[in-house]
Enzyme design. Sequence first.
Site, PDB file in Angstrom:
ATOM      1  N   LYS A 152       0.857  -1.186   0.000  1.00  0.00           N
ATOM      2  CA  LYS A 152       0.000   0.000   0.000  1.00  0.00           C
ATOM      3  C   LYS A 152       0.891   1.233   0.000  1.00  0.00           C
ATOM      4  O   LYS A 152       1.717   1.424   0.891  1.00  0.00           O
ATOM      5  CB  LYS A 152      -0.904   0.007   1.232  1.00  0.00           C
ATOM      6  CG  LYS A 152      -1.762   1.261   1.321  1.00  0.00           C
ATOM      7  CD  LYS A 152      -2.721   1.197   2.483  1.00  0.00           C
ATOM      8  CE  LYS A 152      -3.529   2.472   2.587  1.00  0.00           C
ATOM      9  NZ  LYS A 152      -4.454   2.446   3.714  1.00  0.00           N
ATOM     10  N   TYR A 174     -15.329   0.869  -6.383  1.00  0.00           N
ATOM     11  CA  TYR A 174     -16.589   1.582  -6.164  1.00  0.00           C
ATOM     12  C   TYR A 174     -17.506   1.423  -7.372  1.00  0.00           C
ATOM     13  O   TYR A 174     -18.663   1.829  -7.339  1.00  0.00           O
ATOM     14  CB  TYR A 174     -16.307   3.062  -5.868  1.00  0.00           C
ATOM     15  CG  TYR A 174     -15.349   3.218  -4.699  1.00  0.00           C
ATOM     16  CD1 TYR A 174     -15.786   3.018  -3.395  1.00  0.00           C
ATOM     17  CD2 TYR A 174     -13.993   3.491  -4.911  1.00  0.00           C
ATOM     18  CE1 TYR A 174     -14.903   3.110  -2.329  1.00  0.00           C
ATOM     19  CE2 TYR A 174     -13.101   3.580  -3.850  1.00  0.00           C
ATOM     20  CZ  TYR A 174     -13.570   3.387  -2.575  1.00  0.00           C
ATOM     21  OH  TYR A 174     -12.697   3.456  -1.514  1.00  0.00           O
ATOM     22  N   LYS A 190      -2.239  -1.525  -3.783  1.00  0.00           N
ATOM     23  CA  LYS A 190      -3.108  -0.356  -3.684  1.00  0.00           C
ATOM     24  C   LYS A 190      -2.281   0.926  -3.736  1.00  0.00           C
ATOM     25  O   LYS A 190      -1.300   1.021  -3.011  1.00  0.00           O
ATOM     26  CB  LYS A 190      -3.859  -0.432  -2.361  1.00  0.00           C
ATOM     27  CG  LYS A 190      -4.710   0.763  -2.067  1.00  0.00           C
ATOM     28  CD  LYS A 190      -5.349   0.610  -0.737  1.00  0.00           C
ATOM     29  CE  LYS A 190      -6.072   1.906  -0.426  1.00  0.00           C
ATOM     30  NZ  LYS A 190      -6.579   1.940   0.890  1.00  0.00           N
TER      31      LYS A 190
HETATM   32  C1  PBG Z   1      -7.312   3.489   5.642  1.00  0.00           C
HETATM   33  C2  PBG Z   1      -7.594   3.384   4.189  1.00  0.00           C
HETATM   34  C3  PBG Z   1      -7.432   4.342   3.178  1.00  0.00           C
HETATM   35  C4  PBG Z   1      -7.975   3.778   2.017  1.00  0.00           C
HETATM   36  C5  PBG Z   1      -8.402   2.509   2.350  1.00  0.00           C
HETATM   37  N1  PBG Z   1      -8.145   2.264   3.686  1.00  0.00           N
HETATM   38  C6  PBG Z   1      -6.942   5.726   3.228  1.00  0.00           C
HETATM   39  C7  PBG Z   1      -5.552   6.029   3.593  1.00  0.00           C
HETATM   40  O1  PBG Z   1      -4.687   5.160   3.759  1.00  0.00           O
HETATM   41  O2  PBG Z   1      -5.283   7.211   3.741  1.00  0.00           O
HETATM   42  C8  PBG Z   1      -8.075   4.442   0.675  1.00  0.00           C
HETATM   43  C9  PBG Z   1      -9.203   3.974  -0.192  1.00  0.00           C
HETATM   44  C10 PBG Z   1      -9.488   4.816  -1.367  1.00  0.00           C
HETATM   45  O3  PBG Z   1      -8.865   5.863  -1.628  1.00  0.00           O
HETATM   46  O4  PBG Z   1     -10.416   4.432  -2.102  1.00  0.00           O
HETATM   47  N2  PBG Z   1      -6.006   3.436   6.022  1.00  0.00           N
END
Ligand code: PBG
Length: 326
Positions: A195, A313, A248
């Site tokens: 991530k 989404y 991600k």
């Molecule tokens: C929580 C989280 C995030 C997303 C999913 N889980 C935000 C972040 O890390 O700031 C992002 C999902 C998206 O942008 O669709 N940590």
Amino acid sequence: MGFPKTRMRRLRGSASMRRLVRETTVSVDDLVYPLFVREGEGIKEPIKSMDGCFHFSPDTIVAEAAEVASLGIPAVLLFGLPGEKDEIGSQAWAENGVVQRAIRGIKKETPDLLVVTDVCLCEFTDHGHCGVIKDGKVDNDPTCELLAKMALSHTQAGADIVAPSDMMDGRVKYIREALEENGFENIPIMSYAAKYASAFYGPFRDAAESAPAFGDRRTYQMDACNADEAMAEIALDIEEGADIVMVKPALAYMDIIYRARQRFDCPIAAYNVSGEYMMVKSSAAAGLSDEEATMMEVLTSLKRAGADILITYFAKDAAIQLCNYK
Ligand code: PBG
């Protein structure tokens, strides 16, 4: 023969011919639909920053989940917005927390729909970071203990899969141990293994009210410049007990999906995040592109890159479109 014997266009001549030789297809079976649940009752409010997405309360989310299931989508991914936030995010593991109630409601009405839960503290802490703060910094190991409590609490409420998204070191191990010790050895962990600290999360921060009050997430989420490091992250999470690994964001990180596919044998999930979603939506809303066609192209490309699971989404729209995609 003056012309090459091979003419690549022969197999592109009609829609049926193209279908016959298609290498990659998206199926409704691949889709996971993220849902946002907030404290309250009777709520179904549009999320301003994410066109087409809504905030639900634990009561109204049940019908929404049933609709998702009726479209054939196998899973939802739950994000919670608690009524109260504190320094350590204690609502995250509250037995009657907003996510826990939503899980129970959904599983009661729609038992076959898989409920995946996001395991992360950022929506629950008053400072918006994904872990506990010590001396102005996110403190790794104490955070892992809280994440394990949160994952266990989701599982006790009936979650089918837990999905840690915080990017602390070792959290998969802590969660796996907590599940094993409490008789949940068969609950899969879908880890947000690679991530990245990404600007593509912009619209989501608004939807989840989880922007950090100070600093950013670069000390825990990955640097966008690194790919080898993503392989190390994924390998660690698998070793610690992850069953599904996630990359991600997805679209700007297809090389990571591809490399992970070459190297690892477990299912790979791609999270088509909020900023990627809104790029497609905004372009279509401005009359610049066809929303359905762009959506299907994005999802197909992620599968072609090697993803097995698509968190998007667009899941509901895609499920509807999939019947007529040519
Ligand atoms: C929580 C989280 C995030 C997303 C999913 N889980 C935000 C972040 O890390 O700031 C992002 C999902 C998206 O942008 O669709 N940590």
